[in-house]
Design a protein around this motif. Structure first.
Motif, PDB file in Angstrom:
ATOM      1  N   THR A   2       3.421  -2.360  -4.960  1.00 48.32           N
ATOM      2  CA  THR A   2       4.612  -3.914  -6.054  1.00 48.32           C
ATOM      3  C   THR A   2       3.879  -4.671  -5.600  1.00 48.32           C
ATOM      4  OG1 THR A   2       6.042  -3.775  -4.099  1.00 48.32           O
ATOM      5  CG2 THR A   2       6.478  -1.523  -6.053  1.00 48.32           C
ATOM      6  N   THR A   3       5.165  -6.191  -5.577  1.00 49.51           N
ATOM      7  CA  THR A   3       4.775  -7.459  -5.067  1.00 49.51           C
ATOM      8  C   THR A   3       5.396  -7.524  -3.493  1.00 49.51           C
ATOM      9  OG1 THR A   3       7.238  -8.004  -6.130  1.00 49.51           O
ATOM     10  CG2 THR A   3       5.586  -8.566  -6.917  1.00 49.51           C
ATOM     11  N   ARG A   4       6.046  -6.344  -3.106  1.00 48.61           N
ATOM     12  CA  ARG A   4       6.623  -6.475  -1.811  1.00 48.61           C
ATOM     13  C   ARG A   4       5.842  -5.657  -0.893  1.00 48.61           C
ATOM     14  NH1 ARG A   4      12.227  -8.348  -1.314  1.00 48.61           N
ATOM     15  NH2 ARG A   4      12.166  -7.565   1.362  1.00 48.61           N
ATOM     16  N   SER A   6       2.421  -3.461  -0.487  1.00 55.41           N
ATOM     17  CA  SER A   6       1.539  -3.538  -0.802  1.00 55.41           C
ATOM     18  C   SER A   6      -0.008  -2.165   0.418  1.00 55.41           C
ATOM     19  CB  SER A   6       0.409  -4.394  -0.021  1.00 55.41           C
ATOM     20  OG  SER A   6       0.308  -5.002   0.834  1.00 55.41           O
ATOM     21  N   ARG A  59       6.552  -6.729   2.437  1.00 55.97           N
ATOM     22  CA  ARG A  59       6.861  -8.306   2.600  1.00 55.97           C
ATOM     23  C   ARG A  59       8.187  -8.170   2.943  1.00 55.97           C
ATOM     24  NH1 ARG A  59       3.599 -11.956   1.251  1.00 55.97           N
ATOM     25  NH2 ARG A  59       2.432 -10.521  -1.163  1.00 55.97           N
ATOM     26  N   ARG A 171      -5.931 -12.154  -3.725  1.00 58.18           N
ATOM     27  CA  ARG A 171      -5.410 -11.536  -4.432  1.00 58.18           C
ATOM     28  C   ARG A 171      -6.041 -11.454  -6.868  1.00 58.18           C
ATOM     29  NH1 ARG A 171      -0.246 -12.519  -2.113  1.00 58.18           N
ATOM     30  NH2 ARG A 171      -0.331 -10.855  -0.919  1.00 58.18           N
ATOM     31  N   ILE A 174      -1.248 -12.447 -11.285  1.00 57.86           N
ATOM     32  CA  ILE A 174      -0.656 -11.496 -12.021  1.00 57.86           C
ATOM     33  C   ILE A 174      -0.972 -11.488 -13.477  1.00 57.86           C
ATOM     34  CG2 ILE A 174       1.686 -10.861 -12.403  1.00 57.86           C
ATOM     35  CD1 ILE A 174       1.692 -11.709  -9.296  1.00 57.86           C
ATOM     36  N   LYS A 176       0.374 -11.301 -16.841  1.00 59.90           N
ATOM     37  CA  LYS A 176       1.293 -11.593 -18.145  1.00 59.90           C
ATOM     38  C   LYS A 176       1.026 -10.577 -19.568  1.00 59.90           C
ATOM     39  CE  LYS A 176       3.867 -14.167 -15.269  1.00 59.90           C
ATOM     40  NZ  LYS A 176       4.991 -15.634 -15.119  1.00 59.90           N
TER      41      LYS A 176
END
Length: 176
Positions: A2-4, A6, A59, A171, A174, A176
């Motif tokens: 997820t974005t939080r 890794s 994160r 990274r 992203i 979309k």
């Protein structure tokens, strides 16, 4: 993930060598009388391994992440050098058995050394963007590794490490 959260997968060569020393006080005869002298016992251990390090990074806020995981691998170097030295009095006195200020010198492979090493790893890092696209980052980090395996079979001798470093990370953007 997820974005939080890794997953970090690392492979590397780790040198976790160290110098162990202990001071022993003992009464010595130093002409013309007795003297409380000191010997220093040293073991200089050369230890290294090829390690695999899977970790999770969470994160917490902004670029700050907390990391935790394992480090495990095959030991490639396990050598030692040991010596006893008279350190006090600093200018005179010898061991009776060697007639020198040093004794019990030996070196070589650590007998019965473990061929596998494992550590529990935890730490923090801070990601700093290096480009406008947000795909390249520098991440200074601090990690502590708690030794889970002994250096020598059937001895309570393990190694803990504190390491400082930086990673350069890519990274993908992203989509979309």
């Amino acid at each position: 993930f997820t974005t939080r959260l890794s997953l970090l997968l690392r492979l590397g060569y780790v040198d976790y060598s160290g110098l162990l020393s202990a001071l022993e006080r003992e009464m010595l005869f130093v002409e013309p009388s007795y003297y409380e002298g000191a010997f220093e016992h040293t073991v200089d251990a050369s230890l290294a391994a090829v390690m695999f390090e899977p970790m999770l990074a969470w994160r917490v806020a902004g670029g700050l992440s907390v990391m935790g995981g394992l480090q495990a691998g095959l030991v490639t170097t396990s050598d030692y050098e040991q010596l006893e030295t008279i350190v006090d009095p600093p200018d005179r006195g010898v061991f009776v058995d060697t007639q020198q200020r040093t004794r019990n010198f030996s070196q070589g492979a650590i007998p019965d050394a473990s061929s596998f090493a494992a550590f529990l790893v935890g730490g923090v890092r801070y990601e700093v963007p290096m480009n406008d696209a947000g795909t390249l980052f520098a991440a200074p980090e601090v990690l502590f590794a708690l030794g889970l395996t002994p250096v020598v079979h059937d001895l309570t001798w393990s190694v803990n490490t504190l390491r400082f470093g930086a990673s350069i990370m890519y990274r993908p953007p992203i989509v979309k």
